[in-house]
Design a protein around this motif. Structure first.
Motif, PDB file in Angstrom:
ATOM      1  N   LEU A 143       2.208   8.257   3.768  1.00 36.73           N
ATOM      2  CA  LEU A 143       3.257   7.579   4.523  1.00 36.73           C
ATOM      3  C   LEU A 143       2.804   6.188   4.973  1.00 36.73           C
ATOM      4  O   LEU A 143       3.615   5.248   5.003  1.00 36.73           O
ATOM      5  CB  LEU A 143       3.670   8.430   5.722  1.00 36.73           C
ATOM      6  CG  LEU A 143       4.367   9.751   5.373  1.00 36.73           C
ATOM      7  CD1 LEU A 143       4.610  10.577   6.633  1.00 36.73           C
ATOM      8  CD2 LEU A 143       5.687   9.494   4.651  1.00 36.73           C
ATOM      9  N   SER A 169       4.759   2.853   3.813  1.00 33.37           N
ATOM     10  CA  SER A 169       5.312   1.903   4.774  1.00 33.37           C
ATOM     11  C   SER A 169       4.804   0.492   4.531  1.00 33.37           C
ATOM     12  O   SER A 169       5.559  -0.482   4.639  1.00 33.37           O
ATOM     13  CB  SER A 169       4.978   2.346   6.204  1.00 33.37           C
ATOM     14  OG  SER A 169       3.574   2.337   6.420  1.00 33.37           O
ATOM     15  N   SER A 183       7.453  -2.283   2.737  1.00 32.73           N
ATOM     16  CA  SER A 183       7.776  -3.421   3.599  1.00 32.73           C
ATOM     17  C   SER A 183       7.291  -4.739   3.010  1.00 32.73           C
ATOM     18  O   SER A 183       7.596  -5.815   3.543  1.00 32.73           O
ATOM     19  CB  SER A 183       7.150  -3.233   4.982  1.00 32.73           C
ATOM     20  OG  SER A 183       5.728  -3.268   4.908  1.00 32.73           O
TER      21      SER A 183
END
Length: 225
Positions: A107, A111, A115
């Motif tokens: 995760l 992320s 992003s």
């Protein structure tokens, strides 16, 4: 009898749920993620040094989800088949370390990549990485002999005492590293803080490996090679 059964059920549920979450994120990334190239690898300074497509990132996440399910499920099955309570407990801790490491790291990777972050040496990313290291260290010392989790040196497999002491040392070192990283993340100069964490992890791994050899060498019950 009810409490251990509930604890097992909760851990097995967490294994499945987190695997599905990471897998679903991987599938979403493949089908609907950003179309531009995404950062998929970062160097020791926290700077992006390799880029890839959403299919590559999504496939990697799906693979990590499958790995979590296989390793966590395998530990659960092995724990359920043993009649030794200590062995069962040690395998459950190994399953817990899998659940705390692979999905959470997955995760964090997702992320950062989704992003488009090209620098993960900031206070928040370093704090999150330190938290994962701390959680792993909190339970690593209780993991029993297995092929996938812990200090898996040849000497640790030949001596139960070596396994216990080297993994206990590794767990304490990882916990201290994670705690120090978490406390210093808001004000530590970067990327020096990240360098320090990476270097400390390498040192902890080497130290734990040497400890496994040292204990094996002095253990009267060790198995020969």
């Amino acid at each position: 009898m009810t409490a251990p059964r509930k604890a097992r059920s909760a851990l097995d549920l967490a294994t499945v749920v987190l695997s599905l979450m990471v897998g679903a994120l991987g599938i979403w990334t493949i089908l609907a993620g950003p179309t531009e190239l995404l950062p998929i690898h970062y160097n020791a300074a926290g700077q992006a040094d390799d880029w890839g497509s959403r299919e590559l990132l999504g496939g990697g996440l799906a693979g990590l989800a499958l790995l979590t399910l296989l390793l966590g499920g395998g530990m659960a099955l092995a724990a359920g088949r043993t009649d030794d309570p200590a062995r069962r407990r040690a395998l459950r801790y190994a399953q817990l370390v899998v659940v705390l490491s692979i999905p959470l790291i997955s995760l964090l990777i997702a992320s950062a990549s989704l992003s488009g972050a090209t620098d993960i040496s900031g206070a928040l990313p370093v704090a999150l990485m330190s938290l994962v290291i701390l959680l792993i260290g909190a339970f690593l010392g209780r993991v029993g002999p297995n092929p996938f989790v812990g200090v898996r040196t040849p000497w640790a497999y030949k001596s139960r005492l070596s396994w216990e002491r080297s993994n206990r040392l590794a767990g304490r070192l990882f916990f201290v590293i994670g705690l120090a990283g978490l406390l210093t993340a808001p004000f530590a100069p970067q990327p020096l803080g990240l360098y320090a964490i990476v270097g400390a992890i390498v040192l902890a791994a080497v130290w734990s490996g040497v400890e496994s050899w040292r204990v094996w060498r002095t253990d009267p019950d060790r198995q020969p090679f």
